[in-house]
Design an enzyme around this catalytic site. Structure first.
Site, mmCIF file in Angstrom:
data_model
loop_
_atom_site.group_PDB
_atom_site.id
_atom_site.type_symbol
_atom_site.label_atom_id
_atom_site.label_comp_id
_atom_site.label_asym_id
_atom_site.label_seq_id
_atom_site.Cartn_x
_atom_site.Cartn_y
_atom_site.Cartn_z
ATOM 1 N N GLU A 176 -7.206 -86.452 55.616
ATOM 2 C CA GLU A 176 -7.722 -85.177 56.136
ATOM 3 C C GLU A 176 -6.962 -84.765 57.399
ATOM 4 O OE1 GLU A 176 -11.915 -85.247 57.117
ATOM 5 O OE2 GLU A 176 -11.944 -83.133 57.650
ATOM 6 N N LYS A 221 -7.758 -83.730 51.818
ATOM 7 C CA LYS A 221 -8.869 -82.904 52.324
ATOM 8 C C LYS A 221 -8.314 -82.005 53.430
ATOM 9 C CE LYS A 221 -13.435 -83.179 54.500
ATOM 10 N NZ LYS A 221 -14.757 -83.801 54.409
HETATM 11 C C1 5MM Z 1 -19.512 -84.374 58.464
HETATM 12 O O1 5MM Z 1 -18.642 -84.332 59.586
HETATM 13 C C2 5MM Z 1 -17.558 -85.262 59.536
HETATM 14 C C3 5MM Z 1 -17.597 -86.223 60.642
HETATM 15 O O2 5MM Z 1 -17.250 -85.650 61.865
HETATM 16 P P1 5MM Z 1 -17.333 -86.532 63.222
HETATM 17 O O3 5MM Z 1 -16.559 -87.779 63.025
HETATM 18 O O4 5MM Z 1 -16.725 -85.605 64.221
HETATM 19 O O5 5MM Z 1 -18.762 -86.795 63.471
HETATM 20 C C4 5MM Z 1 -16.232 -84.484 59.421
HETATM 21 O O6 5MM Z 1 -15.097 -85.296 59.455
HETATM 22 C C5 5MM Z 1 -16.288 -83.792 58.116
HETATM 23 O O7 5MM Z 1 -16.263 -84.731 57.062
HETATM 24 C C6 5MM Z 1 -15.149 -82.823 57.909
HETATM 25 O O8 5MM Z 1 -14.712 -82.216 59.101
HETATM 26 C C7 5MM Z 1 -15.628 -81.733 56.983
HETATM 27 O O9 5MM Z 1 -16.828 -81.216 57.476
HETATM 28 P P2 5MM Z 1 -16.963 -79.651 57.628
HETATM 29 O O10 5MM Z 1 -18.276 -79.459 58.348
HETATM 30 O O11 5MM Z 1 -15.773 -79.183 58.416
HETATM 31 O O12 5MM Z 1 -16.972 -79.140 56.202
#
Ligand code: 5MM
Length: 342
Positions: A176, A221
Site C-alpha cells: 500500500e 492497494k
Molecule cells: C483502517 O485504517 C488503516 C490503519 O491505519 P493506522 O495504522 O493509521 O491506524 C489504514 O491503513 C487503512 O487500511 C487504509 O488507509 C485504508 O483505509 P481508508 O480509510 O483510507 O479506506
C-alpha cells in the site's frame, strides 16, 4: 496443506467481493470512537469488530478482512475467536504488520514506515494464528518540496523487503503506497496526484522486482488519482476513473491479480462511484475492487454509536455500504441502485 499464495491472492480479489480494512491501530480507533463519544476500551473495540464480522454482508460481499494485532487474538463475547467469525463467513483473515509511519530523518514532514525488525518471526506467529495475508502501508504526502526521492525510495524498498518476507511465510502481501489526499498543506490538483502516484508505483514495482517478489501472489492497494481535499478544482467521476486507470496501466504489471483501493478520506459514496466507473469504463487485466476502511465503516460506526441496542442498525448500515461497493466492483453501481437499496 499450505495454500499457494497465488490461490489466496485470487480469493482476495474474487469477482463481486472486496476487502474490509478493520486494522485501525490503537491511536486511530480512539480517534474514530472519539467521534461517537465512546471510550476506546478493549471490550468496546471487540464489540465493534464483532458487530461488523457478524453482519450478513460479510458472507456475500467481503473476501478478506485486515485486522490489527489485538483483534487477531480477541474472542467474541460468546468466546468464539473473531478470526473464526471471519473464516465462517468465507473471508480470508489478514493482518497489518507494519509498525507505523515514523519521521524520516533529515526530511521534515516526511515519513518512512517501520516494522522490518523481527518481521520474519511475527509472520510465522501470525500464520499460526490464521492470517493468510498481510498489509504494510507507506505514506507519501504532497506539499512544499514533498515527496522527496529519499521518501519514495526508502518506502518502496521497505515495502519490497516486507513483501518478500511475507511470501516466504506463505502469506500474501498487500502493498500500500498511499499518496495522501489530505494533510494541512495539501492543495494539489489531480494531475499532481497522477504524477506522484506514477512515480511511487513505478518505484515500488522496480523494488518488488529486485527483491524477487512473485507478483502473482501480491495485491496492490493504491490511492485513487484524485485532487487534494483542499484543492479548489474538483474532478468529475469520469476524470478520476480515467486518470486512475491511466496511472495503473503505466505502472502495474498484468501479473498482479488484483488492485484493491483505499478510500483515503473520500466521501463514502464518491469512493463507490469512482470504483464503479473504472469497472464500467475499462476492460483491464486485473480485478479492481475495494479495501476500504472509512468508506465501509463510517455509516456503520455512526448508526451503532457504541450501543448494544443499535447493533442491528449498525449492521444494516454496513450491509448496505458493502453491497453498494460489491456492485461497484463489477461496474454495476448507480445512484438509483443506491436509493432503491437504502
Ligand atoms: C483502517 O485504517 C488503516 C490503519 O491505519 P493506522 O495504522 O493509521 O491506524 C489504514 O491503513 C487503512 O487500511 C487504509 O488507509 C485504508 O483505509 P481508508 O480509510 O483510507 O479506506
Amino acid at each position: 496443506m499450505t495454500d499457494r499464495i497465488d490461490d489466496i491472492a485470487n480469493r482476495m480479489v474474487v469477482e463481486g467481493k472486496g476487502i474490509l480494512a478493520a486494522d485501525e491501530s490503537s491511536a486511530t480507533i480512539k480517534k474514530r470512537f472519539d467521534g461517537i463519544s465512546l471510550e476506546s476500551t478493549e471490550d468496546n473495540r471487540r464489540d465493534y469488530r464483532e458487530m461488523l464480522f457478524r453482519a450478513d454482508g460479510m458472507k456475500d460481499y467481503v473476501s478478506g478482512v485486515i485486522l490489527f494485532d489485538e483483534t487477531l487474538r480477541q474472542k467474541a463475547a460468546d468466546g468464539t475467536p473473531l478470526v473464526q467469525l471471519i473464516t465462517d463467513a468465507g473471508a480470508v483473515p489478514g493482518i497489518k504488520v507494519d509498525a507505523g509511519a515514523k519521521p524520516l530523518a533529515g526530511h521534515p514532514g516526511e515519513t518512512v514506515t517501520e516494522g522490518l525488525d523481527g518481521l520474519r518471526e511475527r509472520l510465522a506467529e501470525y500464520h499460526d494464528l490464521g492470517a493468510r495475508f498481510a498489509k504494510w502501508r507507506a505514506v507519501i504526502s504532497i506539499g512544499d518540496g514533498r515527496p522527496s526521492w529519499t521518501c519514495i525510495k526508502a518506502n518502496s524498498h521497505a515495502l519490497a523487503r516486507y513483501a518478500a518476507l511475507c511470501q516466504q511465510a506463505g502469506i500474501v502481501p498487500i502493498v500500500e503506497p498511499e499518496v495522501m489526499m489530505d494533510g494541512a498543506d495539501a492543495v494539489h490538483d489531480i494531475d499532481t496526484c497522477f504524477d506522484i502516484s506514477v512515480w511511487a508505483q513505478n518505484t515500488l514495482f522496480d523494488e518488488l522486482f529486485e527483491a524477487g517478489v512473485n507478483l502473482e501472489g501480491t495485491i496492490l492497494k493504491p490511492n485513487m488519482v484524485v485532487p487534494a481535499q483542499n484543492c479548489k478544482k474538483a474532478a468529475s467521476v469520469e476524470e478520476v476513473a480515467e486518470k486512475t486507470v491511466r496511472c495503473l496501466k503505466a505502472t502495474v504489471p498484468a501479473a498482479v491479480p488484483g488492485i484493491a483501493f483505499l478510500s483515503g478520506g473520500q466521501a463514502s459514496i464518491d469512493a463507490t462511484a469512482h470504483l464503479s466507473a473504472m469497472n464500467a469504463m475499462f476492460d483491464l487485466p486485473w480485478k479492481l475492487t475495494y479495501s476500504y476502511g472509512r468508506a465501509l465503516q463510517a455509516d456503520a460506526l455512526d448508526a451503532w454509536g457504541g450501543k448494544q441496542a443499535n447493533v442491528a442498525a449498525g449492521q444494516a448500515a454496513f450491509n448496505h455500504r458493502v453491497q453498494m461497493n460489491a456492485a461497484a466492483a463489477t461496474g454495476k453501481w448507480s445512484a438509483e441502485l443506491e436509493k432503491q437499496a437504502a
